[in-house]
Design an enzyme around this catalytic site. Structure first.
Site, PDB file in Angstrom:
ATOM      1  CB  ALA A 101     -98.274 -50.325 -26.812  1.00  0.00           C
ATOM      2  CE  LYS A 102    -105.602 -53.894 -26.222  1.00  0.00           C
ATOM      3  NZ  LYS A 102    -105.329 -55.206 -26.840  1.00  0.00           N
ATOM      4  N   GLY A 103    -104.176 -49.034 -26.971  1.00  0.00           N
ATOM      5  CA  GLY A 103    -104.820 -47.751 -27.220  1.00  0.00           C
ATOM      6  C   GLY A 103    -106.315 -47.909 -27.310  1.00  0.00           C
TER       7      GLY A 103
END
Length: 414
Positions: A101-103
């Site tokens: 994931a990444k944000g």
């Protein structure tokens, strides 16, 4: 070239060696969820400021999704999508029970006060708290964020869900963080640089090294390599390239950076100061370590690179066109999904400790990190040798195979 397009090119090259059909490639590449939110805060002067935040959850076949939270002006959906995909392959390469994931938020934190960054973080948590958690998606620090941001994030999330420090990693040690987390990515870069140089028959004294980017990762990598007797002949940050052909005194450089009000190299005088972009084209460099932003080695500047070894401490520092040229020239590249996996590895250790309500010593963290990284390196090296492919393709082959197998066992693919 867009960031996700670059990632897809490397993925496809590995998928070709694995004979994966197009429909399955699409399934493995497609993110599970992409979230875009508006984040509005009150500035210190009373005005309102609006920002766009993202969280991309790529794959959870192998476990909860894991990925950093980035505050930077260049953050957009395509970049976050690419980085989320990289995290899936990265966690699989080092065999952690995670997905990717990444944000991020498109913002320049250097132009904000500490209180404004806190308000920004809490407002972002308000928007995404229901899609992250210790069993679903666990954020961590990235460019523009640090242990303090992680502490704010955890505090705000717990207002909704109650005490559970495992919701996020990279926290301060006093807030259930892991010892050694801050140094982890740079230490992993340094240890694998030493290992690769030894495997290639390059002695430390002959391994003249240049590090582009002297933030958290670059400084800890430099410290590890300096203590391993690798001559660090150049380092750079946004203020310039600091160069000494005989090797910089890294202890002195780090002391200067620590005492600088903005944590920069600006004003360091015990060497030659060159333009920022000069580091990439230095002719006496054997090992080049890009440790800042992605996309810094492109088709336009690849011919200026003289290093025979490149360690990708940053995410995606080499464009596919440049990568092809470097491979043709015989340059050995240690790919990002292996080289900078030390951070997520110690984040995993932090998560494990939080779940067990137990704390490891620094020596144990370092021992476990070195073991995990060394084992992953050996797997990638052997795969590259057996299949006559680059280390990058070998790493992707391992990552894709593990994710594909997990998906098959879960009944998600046939």
């Amino acid at each position: 070239m867009r960031a996700f397009e670059s990632t897809q090119i490397f993925f496809d090259a590995a998928a070709e060696h694995l004979n994966i059909e197009p429909s399955l490639r699409e399934a493995l590449l497609m993110p599970s969820r992409e979230v875009q939110v508006q984040v509005t805060i009150e500035r210190d002067d009373g005005s309102l400021a609006n920002y766009v935040g993202f969280r991309v959850q790529h794959d959870n076949s192998r476990g909860p999704m894991k990925g950093g939270l980035r505050y930077h002006p260049q953050v957009d959906l395509d970049e976050v999508r690419a980085l989320a995909s990289l995290m899936t392959w990265k966690t699989a390469v080092v065999n952690l029970p995670y997905g990717g994931a990444k944000g991020g938020i498109g913002v320049n934190p250097s132009k904000m006060s500490k209180r404004e960054i806190e308000r920004l973080t809490r407002a972002f948590v308000d928007q995404i708290h229901d899609i992250v958690g210790p069993d679903t998606d666990i954020p961590a620090p990235d460019m523009g964020t640090d242990h303090q941001v992680m502490a704010w994030f955890r505090n705000q999330w717990e207002k909704y869900h109650g005490f559970n420090p495992a919701v996020i990693t990279g926290k301060p040690v006093e807030e259930y963080g892991a010892r050694g987390r801050e140094e982890a990515t740079g230490r992993g870069v340094g240890s694998l640089t030493v290992k690769l140089a030894k495997r290639l028959g390059v002695k430390p004294a002959a391994a003249k090294t240049a590090i582009q980017g002297f933030g958290n990762v670059g400084t800890h990598a430099a410290k590890f390599l300096y203590e391993s007797e690798f001559p660090i002949i150049a380092v750079s940050d946004l203020t310039g390239t600091y160069y000494d052909p005989n090797g910089l005194n890294i202890s002195e450089v780090l002391r200067h950076k620590l005492n600088h009000p903005k944590g920069l190299l600006e004003g360091y005088q015990h060497c030659e100061c060159l333009p920022v972009d000069a580091l990439m084209s230095l002719q006496d460099v054997n090992i080049l370590i890009p440790a800042a932003l992605g996309g810094v080695i492109t088709a336009e500047n690849v011919d200026d690179i003289h290093a025979s070894i490149i360690i990708e401490a940053a995410n995606g520092p080499i464009d596919p066109e440049a990568d092809a040229v470097l491979q043709e020239k015989g340059v050995t590249i240690l790919p990002d999904i292996l080289a900078n996996a030390g951070g997520v590895t110690v984040s995993y250790f932090e998560w494990v400790q939080n779940r067990q309500h137990y704390r490891w010593t620094l020596d144990r963290v370092r021992q476990e990190l070195d073991h995990t990284m060394n084992e992953a390196f050996e797997n990638v090296w052997q795969t590259a040798q057996q299949n006559n492919v680059s280390l990058r393709i070998a790493a992707y082959m391992i990552g894709i195979t593990r994710v594909r197998r997990a998906a098959e066992l879960a009944g998600l693919t046939s």
